[in-house]
Design a protein around this motif. Structure first.
Motif, PDB file in Angstrom:
ATOM      1  N   THR A  56       0.959  -1.387  -0.046  1.00 61.32           N
ATOM      2  CA  THR A  56      -0.421  -0.189   0.241  1.00 61.32           C
ATOM      3  C   THR A  56       0.932   1.445  -0.051  1.00 61.32           C
ATOM      4  N   LEU A  57       2.261   1.218   0.578  1.00 58.25           N
ATOM      5  CA  LEU A  57       2.917   2.611   0.525  1.00 58.25           C
ATOM      6  C   LEU A  57       4.264   2.953   0.015  1.00 58.25           C
ATOM      7  N   GLN A  58       4.753   1.242  -0.830  1.00 54.35           N
ATOM      8  CA  GLN A  58       5.854   1.602  -1.169  1.00 54.35           C
ATOM      9  C   GLN A  58       4.873   1.175  -2.756  1.00 54.35           C
ATOM     10  N   LEU A  59       4.335  -0.078  -3.212  1.00 53.50           N
ATOM     11  CA  LEU A  59       3.592  -0.519  -4.682  1.00 53.50           C
ATOM     12  C   LEU A  59       2.340   1.150  -5.018  1.00 53.50           C
ATOM     13  N   HIS A  60       1.237   1.615  -3.866  1.00 50.15           N
ATOM     14  CA  HIS A  60       0.304   2.852  -3.412  1.00 50.15           C
ATOM     15  C   HIS A  60      -0.852   1.735  -4.421  1.00 50.15           C
ATOM     16  N   LEU A  61      -0.732   0.568  -4.078  1.00 50.21           N
ATOM     17  CA  LEU A  61      -1.261  -0.358  -4.104  1.00 50.21           C
ATOM     18  C   LEU A  61      -3.503  -0.117  -3.504  1.00 50.21           C
ATOM     19  N   PRO A  62      -4.538  -0.159  -3.543  1.00 57.55           N
ATOM     20  CA  PRO A  62      -5.368  -0.658  -3.381  1.00 57.55           C
ATOM     21  C   PRO A  62      -5.713  -1.608  -1.980  1.00 57.55           C
ATOM     22  N   LEU A  63      -6.209  -1.085  -0.813  1.00 57.74           N
ATOM     23  CA  LEU A  63      -6.124  -1.866   0.706  1.00 57.74           C
ATOM     24  C   LEU A  63      -7.034  -3.394   0.187  1.00 57.74           C
ATOM     25  N   VAL A  64      -7.624  -3.615  -0.347  1.00 59.70           N
ATOM     26  CA  VAL A  64      -8.322  -4.913  -0.899  1.00 59.70           C
ATOM     27  C   VAL A  64      -7.607  -5.147  -2.082  1.00 59.70           C
ATOM     28  N   GLN A  65      -6.973  -4.745  -3.089  1.00 61.16           N
ATOM     29  CA  GLN A  65      -6.262  -5.695  -3.856  1.00 61.16           C
ATOM     30  C   GLN A  65      -4.898  -5.894  -2.871  1.00 61.16           C
ATOM     31  N   HIS A 122      10.423  -0.465  -8.741  1.00 60.06           N
ATOM     32  CA  HIS A 122       9.839  -0.229  -7.525  1.00 60.06           C
ATOM     33  C   HIS A 122       8.692   1.349  -7.706  1.00 60.06           C
ATOM     34  N   PRO A 123       7.456   1.988  -7.512  1.00 62.45           N
ATOM     35  CA  PRO A 123       7.139   3.282  -8.074  1.00 62.45           C
ATOM     36  C   PRO A 123       7.317   4.372  -7.494  1.00 62.45           C
ATOM     37  N   PRO A 124       8.171   5.343  -7.503  1.00 62.32           N
ATOM     38  CA  PRO A 124       8.502   6.641  -6.920  1.00 62.32           C
ATOM     39  C   PRO A 124       7.548   6.975  -5.952  1.00 62.32           C
ATOM     40  N   PRO A 125       8.022   7.745  -4.499  1.00 66.04           N
ATOM     41  CA  PRO A 125       7.669   7.910  -3.721  1.00 66.04           C
ATOM     42  C   PRO A 125       6.324   9.273  -3.970  1.00 66.04           C
ATOM     43  N   CYS A 126       5.632   9.493  -2.985  1.00 62.19           N
ATOM     44  CA  CYS A 126       4.664   9.680  -3.419  1.00 62.19           C
ATOM     45  C   CYS A 126       5.137  11.216  -3.009  1.00 62.19           C
ATOM     46  N   ALA A 127       4.830  11.969  -4.341  1.00 58.35           N
ATOM     47  CA  ALA A 127       4.850  14.321  -3.874  1.00 58.35           C
ATOM     48  C   ALA A 127       3.963  13.898  -2.416  1.00 58.35           C
ATOM     49  N   LYS A 128       4.435  15.051  -2.163  1.00 56.79           N
ATOM     50  CA  LYS A 128       3.734  15.167  -0.354  1.00 56.79           C
ATOM     51  C   LYS A 128       2.230  16.038  -0.282  1.00 56.79           C
ATOM     52  N   HIS A 129       2.135  16.382  -1.509  1.00 48.75           N
ATOM     53  CA  HIS A 129       0.777  17.398  -2.175  1.00 48.75           C
ATOM     54  C   HIS A 129      -0.026  16.819  -2.887  1.00 48.75           C
ATOM     55  N   ALA A 130       0.864  15.996  -3.211  1.00 46.09           N
ATOM     56  CA  ALA A 130      -0.147  15.381  -4.497  1.00 46.09           C
ATOM     57  C   ALA A 130      -1.696  14.081  -4.088  1.00 46.09           C
ATOM     58  N   ALA A 131      -2.518  14.143  -4.729  1.00 47.92           N
ATOM     59  CA  ALA A 131      -3.778  14.041  -4.569  1.00 47.92           C
ATOM     60  C   ALA A 131      -3.431  12.080  -5.152  1.00 47.92           C
ATOM     61  N   ASP A 132      -3.117  11.853  -6.437  1.00 49.64           N
ATOM     62  CA  ASP A 132      -2.996  10.567  -6.349  1.00 49.64           C
ATOM     63  C   ASP A 132      -1.685   9.614  -6.379  1.00 49.64           C
ATOM     64  N   CYS A 133      -1.046   8.757  -5.685  1.00 46.35           N
ATOM     65  CA  CYS A 133       0.226   8.307  -6.086  1.00 46.35           C
ATOM     66  C   CYS A 133       0.203   7.266  -7.099  1.00 46.35           C
ATOM     67  N   GLN A 134       1.508   7.636  -7.751  1.00 41.44           N
ATOM     68  CA  GLN A 134       1.352   6.583  -9.282  1.00 41.44           C
ATOM     69  C   GLN A 134       1.716   5.396  -8.351  1.00 41.44           C
ATOM     70  N   ARG A 135       0.801   4.217  -9.194  1.00 45.23           N
ATOM     71  CA  ARG A 135       1.019   2.721  -9.115  1.00 45.23           C
ATOM     72  C   ARG A 135       2.002   1.669  -9.846  1.00 45.23           C
ATOM     73  N   ALA A 136       2.266   0.914  -8.924  1.00 45.33           N
ATOM     74  CA  ALA A 136       3.212   0.078  -9.336  1.00 45.33           C
ATOM     75  C   ALA A 136       2.859  -0.107 -10.944  1.00 45.33           C
ATOM     76  N   SER A 137       3.954  -0.459 -11.710  1.00 43.98           N
ATOM     77  CA  SER A 137       3.632  -1.415 -13.154  1.00 43.98           C
ATOM     78  C   SER A 137       2.856  -2.376 -13.472  1.00 43.98           C
TER      79      SER A 137
END
Length: 599
Positions: A56-65, A122-137
């Motif tokens: 969830t925090l590194q690959l930015h996947l939704p909780l259920v997935q 793995h995807p880059p870290p989320c920007a501090k004020h970004a609404a959405d994070c880039q999910r893992a490819s």
């Protein structure tokens, strides 16, 4: 491998002649075996415990997935032991199956470490004020899946064999010394070592992952796995290495086929059924299974008819089976319903590695002004609960219960399992109550729509549900494992041990199915399991699990009521008949009820 078992016996004799049998096995092998499993569990628990945070925090996947990836991985990792157990019992033996499984597991850990350490994986870290994070490819997730697949295959070699292999060292060594009972219960030792490894994983390893980095956090368990392989192999000359007895699946299929071919035959008096001690010598070195009155259809496989025996005197095994081989199949069939009772327990506990950790992430985790307990480290209280219960049970409770029951183990394996199933329900009742309290605090604080905010509620509210679950495991896991080892046919103990892990596999997949169904069916009426747990109804999910556990407990009691313990003809210097039932002194009476000639 000789089909008739005579070649198997010769192989066993040859293996035993290389080193005096009395010099092998015993407690001195425990450091090598338990150290291997300690490092193995440190590696596996070290990355799976906090995997929900990584996804969830590194690959930015939704909780259920992310939750479903974990339960699917656990399902696969606990399914492969069935294959590994069959390989060990059929031709490879337990020692080599453990060794090669550990090496494959090591490859998976190396891939997982690279996945966490290399920025391209793995995807880059989320920007501090970004609404959405880039999910893992898709490519990055594929590397993750490949790593998890290798570790799953590796566990197929270690998990079904390490417990049976370790128990062999104490149990078989004790039998060679005039049948004396071992001073130590291997399964208590085993689970104690496992819990120590988990304790190290959910404290030190999880702390490194959350505060130093995932490359180091997974790299440390990877190094531990190297130590596991080296430690285990170094004890090679000390081990009792039971030779494989040929494919158990083939023998079971032969019995079933022979019984079907003679389905119209009338079963005679049991004394007239086919016996061949020499044929069964390689798969019954500690004693042959004796006839039981249950599942009589399969007795037809042991009826001698015209054309069943070759001119040489050897039976055609697809037409005629010995009583021992028939009873092997009966033993496995009788064990399956009781094994199935563990499935719901696994399903009910799967949320401890996903939703409960996400609950902890929303709560006040401050220990000191400069240290917060990592969410995944809450599992430490499950480990503490199990460690303390194991020590108390083995050192105190057994001695007290022995005075009332007269049984060496205090209570039977099945009674111990039933106690664990009952206590596990209480864990989820507490979880539901605490989650309702957590949501009320979120509402009172105006933080229902702030899932990343810290609620003014201590994370230690979660301690009881974790601790109670650990207490339940100390009863149920050890009880189930002792039951499987004791009741499994001698030549199928790795396969039977794999049934323990198979319940974890099915339970994990059932957990995925349950979460998916609940998530889908509650979509319109109000999500029970959204990413924002403050707006969810996780407490309802916990109550649903409690209801399933109640049904499961009733089912378990029914299975126990109608279970028949296996009767075994023990091999000793003076051949005598003795019932080797549930290992607690109850077997003799049961054997007499079955009409056997037992002392």
């Amino acid at each position: 491998m000789a089909e008739d078992g005579r070649g198997e016996k010769k192989d066993a004799d040859a293996a035993a002649s290389k080193m005096p049998a009395k010099q092998r096995g015993g407690f001195r092998t425990m450091p090598f075996i338990l150290a291997n499993d300690f490092c193995d569990r440190l590696a596996s628990v070290g990355f799976t415990t906090n995997l929900i945070s990584y996804l969830t925090l590194q690959l930015h996947l939704p909780l259920v997935q992310a939750s479903n990836i974990i339960t699917n991985y656990n399902g696969t990792a606990n399914l492969t032991p069935l294959i590994g157990g069959l390989i060990a019992d059929s031709f490879a033996g337990r020692f080599w199956t453990i060794t090669f499984g550990s090496i494959i597991y090591q490859l998976g850990m190396v891939c997982l470490t690279l996945s966490a350490a290399l920025p391209s994986l793995h995807p880059p870290p989320c920007a501090k004020h970004a609404a959405d994070c880039q999910r893992a490819s898709s490519y990055q997730i594929s590397v993750l899946y490949l790593s998890l697949l290798c570790t799953s295959i590796g566990t197929g070699g270690t998990r079904p064999c390490i417990m049976a292999f370790g128990a062999d060292q104490l149990e078989l060594n004790a039998r060679r010394h005039r049948g004396a009972k071992p001073k130590w219960s291997f399964f208590n030792l085993y689970f104690f070592a496992v819990e120590l490894a988990k304790l190290a994983a959910v404290t030190a390893v999880v702390y490194i992952q959350d505060n130093v980095g995932w490359g180091w956090g997974i790299g440390v368990p990877t190094v531990a796995m190297v130590a596991a392989v080296i430690t285990f192999v170094s004890g090679y000359s000390l081990y009792i290495r039971m030779p494989p007895g040929g494919s158990p699946l083939v023998r079971l299929a032969q019995v079933a086929t022979a019984a079907y071919k003679k389905r119209k035959a009338v079963v005679p008096d049991p004394s007239l059924l086919y016996e061949d001690k020499e044929l069964d010598a390689g798969i019954s070195t500690t004693g042959r299974l004796l006839h039981t009155d249950q599942l009589k259809f399969f007795d037809k496989a042991a009826i001698v008819t015209d054309g069943d025996v070759l001119p040489s005197g050897q039976p055609k095994l697809w037409r005629l089976s010995t009583v021992h081989r028939v009873e092997e199949l009966k033993s496995i069939i009788r064990m399956l319903p009781i094994c199935a009772a563990g499935i719901i327990l696994v399903t009910s506990a799967s949320h401890n590695h996903s939703f409960a950790i996400q609950q902890a992430r929303t709560m006040d985790r401050d220990i000191t002004p400069h240290f917060k307990i990592p969410p995944a480290s809450m599992l430490i209280f499950t480990n503490f609960g199990m460690l303390l219960t194991l020590a108390f049970y083995d050192r105190v409770l057994v001695r007290v219960l022995r005075r009332f029951t007269g049984r060496p183990n205090g209570i039977t394996h099945l009674q111990r399992t039933g106690v664990g199933l009952t206590i596990a329900m209480l864990s989820n009742v507490v979880a539901a109550v605490v989650e309702r309290r957590r949501k009320s605090v979120a509402a009172a604080s105006g933080l229902l729509d702030a899932p990343k905010a810290t609620l003014p509620m201590s994370v230690f509210w979660l301690v009881p549900q974790y601790a109670i679950h650990g207490i339940a495991n100390a009863f149920m896991d050890v009880g189930r494992m002792e039951f499987l080892y004791d009741q499994a046919p001698e030549s199928m103990r790795s396969t039977a041990t794999a049934l323990y892990w198979l319940t974890f596999s099915i339970g994990s997949y059932l957990g995925t199915l349950l979460v998916t169904i609940v998530h889908d069916k509650t979509r319109r009426s109000g999500q029970w399991l959204p990413d924002n747990l403050n707006r969810g109804k996780l407490d309802n999910y916990y109550w649903l699990v409690v209801a399933l556990e109640v049904v499961n407990l009733v089912y378990f009691f029914i299975c126990v009521k109608y279970y028949t313990f296996k009767p075994l003809e023990m091999v000793s210097e003076e051949v005598e008949l003795h019932h080797h039932g549930n290992g607690d002194g109850k077997g003799t009476d049961d054997a007499k009820k079955q009409g056997g000639n037992f002392e």
